[in-house]
Design a protein around this motif. Structure first.
Motif, short mmCIF file in Angstrom:
data_model
loop_
_atom_site.label_atom_id
_atom_site.label_comp_id
_atom_site.label_asym_id
_atom_site.label_seq_id
_atom_site.Cartn_x
_atom_site.Cartn_y
_atom_site.Cartn_z
N ASP A 211 0.82 -1.22 0.00
CA ASP A 211 0.00 0.00 0.00
C ASP A 211 0.85 1.27 0.00
N GLY A 212 1.80 1.34 -0.91
CA GLY A 212 2.63 2.53 -1.03
C GLY A 212 3.85 2.57 -0.14
N ILE A 213 4.04 1.51 0.64
CA ILE A 213 5.24 1.40 1.48
C ILE A 213 6.13 0.34 0.84
N SER A 214 7.37 0.71 0.56
CA SER A 214 8.33 -0.24 -0.01
C SER A 214 8.99 -1.01 1.12
N ARG A 215 8.76 -2.31 1.14
CA ARG A 215 9.39 -3.17 2.15
C ARG A 215 10.61 -3.81 1.51
N VAL A 216 11.74 -3.63 2.16
CA VAL A 216 13.01 -4.18 1.68
C VAL A 216 13.45 -5.27 2.65
N ASP A 217 13.65 -6.47 2.12
CA ASP A 217 14.15 -7.59 2.92
C ASP A 217 15.50 -8.02 2.36
N PHE A 218 16.43 -8.31 3.24
CA PHE A 218 17.73 -8.83 2.83
C PHE A 218 17.60 -10.32 2.57
N VAL A 219 18.26 -10.79 1.51
CA VAL A 219 18.28 -12.21 1.18
C VAL A 219 19.39 -12.91 1.97
N ASP A 220 20.52 -12.24 2.12
CA ASP A 220 21.69 -12.82 2.78
C ASP A 220 21.62 -12.65 4.29
N HIS A 221 22.29 -13.57 4.99
CA HIS A 221 22.38 -13.50 6.46
C HIS A 221 23.50 -12.57 6.91
N ASN A 222 24.50 -12.39 6.07
CA ASN A 222 25.66 -11.58 6.43
C ASN A 222 25.81 -10.43 5.43
N ILE A 223 25.78 -9.21 5.96
CA ILE A 223 25.94 -8.01 5.12
C ILE A 223 27.30 -7.41 5.51
N ILE A 224 28.36 -8.07 5.02
CA ILE A 224 29.70 -7.66 5.43
C ILE A 224 30.65 -7.47 4.24
N ASP A 225 30.32 -8.01 3.09
CA ASP A 225 31.17 -7.90 1.91
C ASP A 225 31.03 -6.50 1.31
N GLU B 212 15.14 7.41 -4.78
CA GLU B 212 15.02 8.41 -5.83
C GLU B 212 13.85 8.14 -6.78
N SER B 213 13.29 6.94 -6.73
CA SER B 213 12.17 6.62 -7.61
C SER B 213 10.83 7.12 -7.06
N GLN B 214 10.84 7.68 -5.87
CA GLN B 214 9.61 8.11 -5.22
C GLN B 214 9.71 9.58 -4.81
N ALA B 215 8.61 10.31 -4.98
CA ALA B 215 8.61 11.72 -4.59
C ALA B 215 8.79 11.87 -3.08
N ARG B 216 8.03 11.11 -2.30
CA ARG B 216 8.13 11.10 -0.84
C ARG B 216 8.20 9.65 -0.40
N PRO B 217 9.40 9.07 -0.42
CA PRO B 217 9.53 7.63 -0.15
C PRO B 217 9.07 7.23 1.24
N ARG B 218 8.43 6.08 1.28
CA ARG B 218 8.06 5.43 2.55
C ARG B 218 8.66 4.04 2.46
N ILE B 219 9.73 3.83 3.24
CA ILE B 219 10.53 2.62 3.10
C ILE B 219 10.69 1.93 4.45
N LEU B 220 10.47 0.64 4.44
CA LEU B 220 10.74 -0.21 5.60
C LEU B 220 11.86 -1.16 5.22
N ILE B 221 12.93 -1.16 6.00
CA ILE B 221 14.02 -2.10 5.80
C ILE B 221 13.94 -3.13 6.93
N CYS B 222 13.69 -4.37 6.53
CA CYS B 222 13.49 -5.47 7.48
C CYS B 222 14.77 -6.31 7.57
N PHE B 223 15.25 -6.49 8.79
CA PHE B 223 16.50 -7.21 9.05
C PHE B 223 16.27 -8.63 9.57
#
Length: 119
Positions: free
Chosen positions: A14-28, A44-55
């Motif tokens: 519903d207009g919120i971009s949910r970002v999920d990481f595929v990898d377990h380690n974000i170190i490279d 940059e693709s959104q005028a007023r971004p609504r972003i959730l980054i899920c860890f």
């Protein structure tokens, strides 16, 4: 779902971009650079971004990855958007607290809570 080359899955809720990481380690460093590029493109693709980054899947995170999150946060703020982080494991949350990034980011225990917090 829209998997990207950087090891991210991006879905729209519903207009919120949910970002999920595929990898377990974000170190490279090369991978972190790709992740940063993908996240900035998303901002940059959104005028007023609504972003959730899920860890949810992330077990290890480097300091370079934290720097990338700060860059993304600054980009979201510059566009008068909103950024939320969720599902950060306790050992990673401790890193956010030690570096005081827990005060910079809007962090939620669960993705559902984070999605509900968007205005």
């Amino acid at each position: 779902m829209n998997p990207t080359a950087a090891g991210l899955q991006i879905t729209d809720h519903d207009g919120i971009s949910r970002v999920d990481f595929v990898d377990h380690n974000i170190i490279d460093e090369a991978n972190i650079h790709q992740i940063g590029e993908e996240l900035i493109k998303l901002v940059e693709s959104q005028a007023r971004p609504r972003i959730l980054i899920c860890f949810e899947k992330v077990e290890h995170l480097s300091s370079a990855a934290l720097g990338t999150l700060i860059t993304v946060s600054n980009g979201v703020k510059a566009r008068d958007g909103q950024l939320r982080l969720s599902d950060i494991r306790p050992q990673l949350l401790e890193v956010f607290k030690i570096t005081r990034l827990d005060q910079m980011f809007n962090i939620h225990d669960h993705a559902g809570d984070a999605i509900g917090s968007f205005g």
